[in-house]
Write a protein that holds these residues in place. Structure first.
Motif, PDB file in Angstrom:
ATOM      1  N   LEU A  71       0.175   7.322   0.102  1.00 19.19           N
ATOM      2  CA  LEU A  71       0.605   6.598   1.290  1.00 19.19           C
ATOM      3  C   LEU A  71       1.151   5.273   0.804  1.00 19.19           C
ATOM      4  N   PHE A  72       2.319   4.950   1.287  1.00 25.23           N
ATOM      5  CA  PHE A  72       2.976   3.729   0.819  1.00 25.23           C
ATOM      6  C   PHE A  72       3.632   3.081   2.014  1.00 25.23           C
ATOM      7  N   TRP A  73       3.202   1.861   2.309  1.00 21.37           N
ATOM      8  CA  TRP A  73       3.701   1.237   3.528  1.00 21.37           C
ATOM      9  C   TRP A  73       3.729  -0.275   3.401  1.00 21.37           C
ATOM     10  N   CYS A  74       4.341  -0.878   4.403  1.00 23.98           N
ATOM     11  CA  CYS A  74       4.422  -2.331   4.487  1.00 23.98           C
ATOM     12  C   CYS A  74       3.545  -2.790   5.643  1.00 23.98           C
ATOM     13  N   ASN A  75       2.643  -3.725   5.377  1.00 19.03           N
ATOM     14  CA  ASN A  75       1.753  -4.224   6.420  1.00 19.03           C
ATOM     15  C   ASN A  75       2.443  -5.205   7.364  1.00 19.03           C
ATOM     16  N   GLU A  76       3.657  -5.591   7.038  1.00 19.74           N
ATOM     17  CA  GLU A  76       4.397  -6.511   7.896  1.00 19.74           C
ATOM     18  C   GLU A  76       5.207  -5.747   8.955  1.00 19.74           C
ATOM     19  N   CYS A  77       6.077  -4.840   8.508  1.00 18.89           N
ATOM     20  CA  CYS A  77       6.949  -4.119   9.455  1.00 18.89           C
ATOM     21  C   CYS A  77       6.441  -2.705   9.760  1.00 18.89           C
ATOM     22  N   LEU A  78       5.417  -2.267   9.034  1.00 19.21           N
ATOM     23  CA  LEU A  78       4.761  -0.967   9.240  1.00 19.21           C
ATOM     24  C   LEU A  78       5.646   0.237   8.917  1.00 19.21           C
ATOM     25  N   HIS A  79       6.756  -0.005   8.243  1.00 20.35           N
ATOM     26  CA  HIS A  79       7.518   1.123   7.743  1.00 20.35           C
ATOM     27  C   HIS A  79       6.857   1.653   6.483  1.00 20.35           C
ATOM     28  N   GLY A  80       7.139   2.920   6.185  1.00 20.10           N
ATOM     29  CA  GLY A  80       6.555   3.468   4.974  1.00 20.10           C
ATOM     30  C   GLY A  80       6.884   4.931   4.794  1.00 20.10           C
ATOM     31  N   VAL A  81       6.274   5.504   3.761  1.00 24.21           N
ATOM     32  CA  VAL A  81       6.467   6.929   3.475  1.00 24.21           C
ATOM     33  C   VAL A  81       5.117   7.529   3.081  1.00 24.21           C
ATOM     34  N   THR A  82       5.007   8.821   3.301  1.00 24.61           N
ATOM     35  CA  THR A  82       3.898   9.566   2.726  1.00 24.61           C
ATOM     36  C   THR A  82       4.499  10.639   1.830  1.00 24.61           C
ATOM     37  N   VAL A  83       3.854  10.863   0.711  1.00 24.07           N
ATOM     38  CA  VAL A  83       4.338  11.849  -0.248  1.00 24.07           C
ATOM     39  C   VAL A  83       3.187  12.792  -0.560  1.00 24.07           C
ATOM     40  N   SER A  84       3.431  14.081  -0.429  1.00 25.04           N
ATOM     41  CA  SER A  84       2.349  15.020  -0.712  1.00 25.04           C
ATOM     42  C   SER A  84       2.541  15.663  -2.077  1.00 25.04           C
ATOM     43  N   ARG A  85       1.468  16.257  -2.590  1.00 24.88           N
ATOM     44  CA  ARG A  85       1.469  16.948  -3.874  1.00 24.88           C
ATOM     45  C   ARG A  85       1.994  16.061  -5.004  1.00 24.88           C
ATOM     46  N   VAL A  86       1.390  14.911  -5.123  1.00 22.10           N
ATOM     47  CA  VAL A  86       1.729  14.038  -6.250  1.00 22.10           C
ATOM     48  C   VAL A  86       0.474  13.803  -7.080  1.00 22.10           C
ATOM     49  N   ARG A  87       0.660  13.475  -8.333  1.00 25.99           N
ATOM     50  CA  ARG A  87      -0.457  13.127  -9.190  1.00 25.99           C
ATOM     51  C   ARG A  87      -0.497  11.604  -9.339  1.00 25.99           C
ATOM     52  N   ALA A  88      -1.651  11.040  -9.105  1.00 24.37           N
ATOM     53  CA  ALA A  88      -1.796   9.597  -9.278  1.00 24.37           C
ATOM     54  C   ALA A  88      -1.700   9.265 -10.763  1.00 24.37           C
ATOM     55  N   PRO A  89      -0.840   8.308 -11.119  1.00 27.30           N
ATOM     56  CA  PRO A  89      -0.719   7.941 -12.527  1.00 27.30           C
ATOM     57  C   PRO A  89      -2.048   7.429 -13.071  1.00 27.30           C
ATOM     58  N   LYS A  90      -2.231   7.625 -14.365  1.00 33.76           N
ATOM     59  CA  LYS A  90      -3.459   7.148 -15.029  1.00 33.76           C
ATOM     60  C   LYS A  90      -3.629   5.648 -14.812  1.00 33.76           C
ATOM     61  N   GLY A  91      -4.867   5.248 -14.553  1.00 33.68           N
ATOM     62  CA  GLY A  91      -5.158   3.819 -14.452  1.00 33.68           C
ATOM     63  C   GLY A  91      -5.012   3.256 -13.058  1.00 33.68           C
ATOM     64  N   ILE A  92      -4.408   4.028 -12.166  1.00 35.34           N
ATOM     65  CA  ILE A  92      -4.249   3.539 -10.796  1.00 35.34           C
ATOM     66  C   ILE A  92      -5.483   3.915  -9.984  1.00 35.34           C
ATOM     67  N   PRO A  93      -6.038   2.950  -9.259  1.00 34.73           N
ATOM     68  CA  PRO A  93      -7.209   3.268  -8.436  1.00 34.73           C
ATOM     69  C   PRO A  93      -6.857   4.282  -7.357  1.00 34.73           C
ATOM     70  N   THR A  94      -7.776   5.174  -7.080  1.00 40.28           N
ATOM     71  CA  THR A  94      -7.509   6.209  -6.072  1.00 40.28           C
ATOM     72  C   THR A  94      -8.689   6.323  -5.113  1.00 40.28           C
ATOM     73  N   TYR A  95      -8.425   6.939  -4.004  1.00 36.74           N
ATOM     74  CA  TYR A  95      -9.472   7.387  -3.101  1.00 36.74           C
ATOM     75  C   TYR A  95      -9.551   8.900  -3.244  1.00 36.74           C
ATOM     76  N   THR A  96     -10.722   9.455  -2.935  1.00 36.64           N
ATOM     77  CA  THR A  96     -10.830  10.912  -2.980  1.00 36.64           C
ATOM     78  C   THR A  96     -10.805  11.469  -1.567  1.00 36.64           C
ATOM     79  N   PHE A  97     -10.406  12.732  -1.457  1.00 35.85           N
ATOM     80  CA  PHE A  97     -10.339  13.416  -0.171  1.00 35.85           C
ATOM     81  C   PHE A  97     -11.687  13.333   0.539  1.00 35.85           C
ATOM     82  N   GLY A  98     -11.647  13.035   1.814  1.00 34.81           N
ATOM     83  CA  GLY A  98     -12.864  13.034   2.605  1.00 34.81           C
ATOM     84  C   GLY A  98     -13.647  11.738   2.546  1.00 34.81           C
TER      85      GLY A  98
END
Ligand SMILES: [Zn+2]
Length: 92
Positions: free
Chosen positions: A50-77
């Motif tokens: 999920l990638f968005w702007c907290n100012e204008c609230l525009h953004g994109v969602t991308v499915s079936r991607v792998r989070a790059p190493k070292g980037i913090p993630t949340y897990t499903f659920g």
């Protein structure tokens, strides 16, 4: 207004740079209010972004991607995964 392609390009740059979204201006409004969140399977690190702007609230969602190493993630659920995510104006 920026289209999905531009948003995805900005997402890639941020992801490759370690996920620090606040240093990059929003492609739509120019404010430094971007937020990038990966919600993934803990083992494979595959899920969606999920990638968005907290100012204008525009953004994109991308499915079936792998989070790059070292980037913090949340897990499903995980309850916190969707906490604070606004109702996005999605670029499809
Ligand atoms: Zn914006």
């Amino acid at each position: 207004m920026a289209n999905r392609k531009i948003w995805l390009k900005v997402l890639t740059v941020i992801a490759e740079g370690g996920g620090e979204a606040l240093r990059t201006p929003c492609p739509d409004c120019g404010q430094f209010q971007l937020e990038l969140r990966y919600i993934v399977d803990a083992e494979s690190r595959i899920g969606h972004a999920l990638f968005w702007c907290n100012e204008c609230l525009h953004g994109v969602t991308v499915s079936r991607v792998r989070a790059p190493k070292g980037i913090p993630t949340y897990t499903f659920g995980e309850p916190a995964a969707m906490e604070g995510v606004p109702n996005l104006i999605r670029h499809e």
